[in-house]
Design a protein around this motif. Structure first.
Motif, mmCIF file in Angstrom:
data_model
loop_
_atom_site.group_PDB
_atom_site.id
_atom_site.type_symbol
_atom_site.label_atom_id
_atom_site.label_comp_id
_atom_site.label_asym_id
_atom_site.label_seq_id
_atom_site.Cartn_x
_atom_site.Cartn_y
_atom_site.Cartn_z
ATOM 1 N N VAL A 192 1.042 -1.173 -0.007
ATOM 2 C CA VAL A 192 0.095 0.144 0.118
ATOM 3 C C VAL A 192 0.864 1.228 -0.048
ATOM 4 C CG1 VAL A 192 -1.803 1.458 1.378
ATOM 5 C CG2 VAL A 192 -1.920 -1.232 1.316
ATOM 6 N N THR A 214 1.867 5.044 0.824
ATOM 7 C CA THR A 214 1.393 5.754 1.977
ATOM 8 C C THR A 214 2.433 7.005 1.922
ATOM 9 O OG1 THR A 214 2.724 4.489 3.485
ATOM 10 C CG2 THR A 214 0.477 3.953 3.353
ATOM 11 N N VAL A 257 -8.116 -1.589 -1.619
ATOM 12 C CA VAL A 257 -7.514 -0.329 -2.012
ATOM 13 C C VAL A 257 -8.224 0.525 -3.088
ATOM 14 C CG1 VAL A 257 -5.425 0.825 -2.873
ATOM 15 C CG2 VAL A 257 -5.362 -1.194 -1.325
ATOM 16 N N ARG A 301 -4.980 10.461 -0.475
ATOM 17 C CA ARG A 301 -5.123 9.201 -0.441
ATOM 18 C C ARG A 301 -4.434 8.402 0.758
ATOM 19 N NH1 ARG A 301 -4.610 5.718 -5.891
ATOM 20 N NH2 ARG A 301 -6.265 7.364 -6.494
ATOM 21 N N LEU A 330 -5.611 5.953 3.830
ATOM 22 C CA LEU A 330 -5.157 4.556 3.979
ATOM 23 C C LEU A 330 -4.805 4.341 5.363
ATOM 24 C CD1 LEU A 330 -3.738 4.022 0.428
ATOM 25 C CD2 LEU A 330 -5.790 2.882 1.308
#
Length: 780
Positions: free
Chosen positions: A536, A538, A606, A618, A622
């Motif tokens: 993911v 970040t 996601v 975003r 998350l």
């Protein structure tokens, strides 16, 4: 009404000096000391202790007793007649009537004289006091009714009170006490007046009342009824102890007043003329009071005495008894700098290493032996890049790369080798474990190891031969790991680059820096591969602040905003993740207990966040739904956020103690020795270390926030900032990210604004000490 004056033969005008008052004058003359702005209580140290002063007092007491014994003895004999023949009921209370002069308790600190006017209901009386104020009081507030007065004029109260004060002489009580103690007699106020003044007229009676009510040494209340009391002489041993305490108390009060004068003087000075902090620590008594104020300021008083002392100082200075008042006072006198880091004091974070630790570190540096010298691979032919922030002092990782003949990329992650100097259980190791991590604040760095080790022998230094633990990895063309190895090495760092300079070199794409381009290519391969494994993204904005001369009232503040998507930052991040994955695999295959970090994959899709713009907005959304990371000390656990099968933090052994633990374990295996720690032992150590790390993290967060607010406070009022809307908290109050500052804030935004939008805001108020920031949207 006329009040009879005191007779000329009364004891108000004794032929010899009053004992107790002369004793106190003697004490004052001996303890009187001047003070100056050098913060010393006096130019000379007191040559006599309180005990010796007390002995002098008692000598004078004995001499005066002999001179006056005959005079008071006769009065005391008459006292026997008063007790036995003239007074049938000594506690008969005077009923309150109009025109009587009385004393009453206005509040906890004030006693006033007043004339009774009239009843006010069944239980109260209206009285007119010496200040001309008429008020209603309860009978319980009356402390004394002056006898012998029927219709006192309220206008004469002030004159009456002044005469009483003029005639006050505490030494009179001492003589009466001597005789009454010998005859074992008790007295009422009027009986005492007859003894010491030879009269029970109003003024003499009131003077006797004042003497008894203010006395803390010679007499004690035996019985009370209403406003009347019977007093008895205290035992001689008790009186001697009380005199001793009184002298000590008055000496302490005098010292306190001298300290208050020092504070007041220092407070009035300009900032450049205020005494240095060291000046407040030279005298033990001054230091004790300053430490009480400091403990009060950070809510860390060790005992009630410290709390009481600080409270008295604040009261004498006319300040509220609050921690913020103590902080402000210490800043105003120059003991605290204007920008004192209170959390650093409150949390008890160690800032200096003890002399013992520093000497131990120096001894380690002088020891040239290297237990791994035979096994170290010579990698000095590699071009080595160390990339970090520009103010980094502890350089503990560096990178190399090349392309193999088959086109695959091979990278080397070189990590500083502190175990070359430090062994588990040593004094330096135990101190590092106690700290848990280095502390990086905008104003200073407090290293986990002494500076001579952390920034000297352990650190990677440009152009010098440095011991390291190297992890080499060959990548498949898709970014996955083809092969890896872990070994001891010797390297010679070629470049020490900041993130900014490394990004600039990548942008220039210079032919002679081909190795840096290969590292960037490897980072891109790894990033793409991890995303395919479910990683993911970040990346967001981070604030970095460097404060120069933080002790100054207006220090220089340099603020930088780091974009984690920056090419150089992404390169270093990918290589650190690759190293952590390789060490986790190495540990797993060789059954080495290590702090394996995992993060369970969150139950999130996601794609549900795809409507938010890529980048900070975003990433923020998350991170809010991610599950917390976990540590297993026996086997790797999948790190879902990073998209790798296992991960061990290994690249910062000079800064983080858990990284150092991993080095201890891996280095033991490389030597063919059993690991020094079992999984259970590692878990126990990690529990303690992580608690300290959380404390440091809290400190770093609050310190960064303080200096960001101070930075914003200094900016022009009309300055505007771009802010990204991260989410809505309540109604139109939104969480924002100030792009130019890299700082999350909250503010009201106009109707129609959506998550991900950019708005303009300006600072309305910023108060760093109170942690207050008010922003206002600038509507276009």
């Amino acid at each position: 009404m006329a009040v009879r004056a005191v007779t000329t033969c009364s004891l108000f005008h004794p032929s010899s000096p009053p004992l107790f008052s002369s004793a106190l004058r003697f004490f004052s003359s001996r303890s009187r000391r001047s003070h100056s702005l050098s913060l010393r209580y006096g130019t000379q140290t007191q040559t006599r202790s309180i005990q010796s002063l007390f002995e002098s007092v008692m000598e004078e007491l004995q001499t005066a007793r002999k001179r006056r014994q005959k005079r008071v003895s006769a009065a005391a004999s008459n006292m026997g007649l008063l007790n036995e023949e003239l007074v049938k009921d000594r506690l008969v209370n005077h009923s309150l009537q109009k025109g009587l002069l009385l004393e009453f308790k206005k509040d906890s600190d004030r006693l006033l004289l007043a004339v009774a006017q009239r009843p006010d209901g069944k239980k109260n009386w209206m009285v007119s006091d010496q200040n001309g104020v008429t008020s209603s009081i309860k009978l319980q507030q009356v402390t004394y009714i002056v006898p012998g007065i029927d219709n006192f004029d309220q206008a004469d109260i002030a004159d009456f009170a002044q005469k009483a004060q003029d005639n006050m002489d505490p030494s009179l009580l001492e003589f009466a006490w001597v005789e009454l103690l010998e005859k074992n007699k008790s007295v009422t106020v009027e009986e005492l007046a007859e003894i010491i003044f030879g009269s029970t007229e109003p003024l003499e009676s009131y003077c006797a009342h004042l003497l008894l009510s203010k006395d803390e040494v010679y007499f004690t209340v035996l019985e009370t009824k209403g406003s009347r009391s019977i007093y008895g002489p205290r035992p001689s041993g008790q009186v001697e102890e009380l005199i001793h305490r009184k002298l000590a108390k008055e000496a302490a009060e005098k010292e306190l007043q001298e300290f208050i004068e020092l504070l007041t003087s220092a407070k009035s000075m300009s900032s450049q003329d205020k005494p240095p902090k060291s000046a407040w620590t030279n005298d033990e008594k001054i230091l004790s009071r300053i430490e009480s104020l400091e403990a009060y300021a950070i809510d860390a008083c060790k005992n009630d005495e410290q709390r009481k002392t600080a409270g008295m100082i604040l009261k004498e200075m006319g300040l509220a008894k609050t921690a913020s008042s103590a902080v402000k006072l210490l800043i105003d006198v120059g003991y605290f700098p204007v920008h004192i880091n209170l959390d650093l004091l409150k949390l008890g974070i160690p800032t200096d290493h003890s002399e013992e630790i520093i000497l131990a570190a120096q001894s380690l540096l002088l020891d040239s032996s290297d237990p791994d010298e035979i096994d170290r691979k010579n990698l000095t032919d590699l071009k080595v890049y160390a990339i970090d922030v520009d103010e980094a002092d502890e350089l503990d990782d560096a990178l190399s790369a090349s392309k193999l003949q088959d086109g695959r990329i091979k990278v080397w992650i070189h990590v500083a080798d502190p175990t070359r100097y430090v062994q588990p259980g040593s004094i330096v190791d135990r101190e590092a474990m106690r700290r848990g991590t280095s502390v990086f604040l905008p104003t200073a760095t407090y290293s986990m190891f002494p500076e001579n080790l952390a920034m000297g022998g352990m650190s990677l230094r440009q152009g010098e031969l440095c011991n390291a633990v190297t992890v080499s990895v060959v990548l498949h063309n898709d970014g996955s790991t083809a092969e890896y190895s872990v070994f001891n090495s010797v390297i010679k760092p070629t470049y020490m680059l900041t993130y900014e300079s490394a990004s600039e070199l990548l942008h220039l794409n210079l032919q002679e820096e081909g190795e840096l381009r290969i590292l960037s290519e490897a980072a891109n391969l790894r990033s793409n591969w991890r995303r395919q494994q479910g990683a993911v993204e970040t990346a967001t904005l981070d604030t970095r602040i460097k404060v120069t001369n933080p002790e100054d009232p207006e220090p220089s503040i340099n603020l930088y905003v780091e974009n984690q998507a920056d090419p150089a930052m992404r390169l270093v991040s990918e290589m650190m993740i690759l190293c952590g994955e390789a060490i986790a695999t190495f540990g797993s295959r060789n059954d080495i207990p290590l702090p394996y970090r995992g993060q369970p994959q969150s139950d999130m899709n996601v794609s549900e966040f795809s409507h938010l713009p890529e980048g900070p907005v975003r990433s923020f959304a998350l991170v809010r739904v991610m599950r917390a990371a976990e540590i297993d000390f026996r086997k790797p656990a999948r790190h879902g956020v990073l998209g790798i099968p296992g991960y061990v933090q290994f690249t910062s052994p000079i800064r983080r103690y858990l990284d150092l633990l991993a080095h201890y374990q891996v280095k033991a295996f490389l030597r063919g020795e059993p690991p020094p720690f079992t999984a259970g032992k590692l878990e126990g150590i990690a529990a303690v270390v992580n608690e300290n790390v959380r404390t440091v993290r809290k400190l770093c967060g609050s310190s960064l926030r303080y200096w960001i607010l101070e930075y914003l406070r200094r900016q022009p009022k009309e300055k505007t900032y771009h802010a990204l809307v991260l989410r809505f908290m309540k109604d139109r109050i939104a969480a924002l990210l100030l792009v130019e500052v890299g700082f999350q804030v909250s503010a009201w935004v106009s109707v129609g604004t959506q998550t991900g939008d950019e708005v303009l805001v300006k600072v309305e108020e910023a108060h760093p000490r109170d942690d207050i920031l008010f922003l206002k949207e600038v509507v276009k």
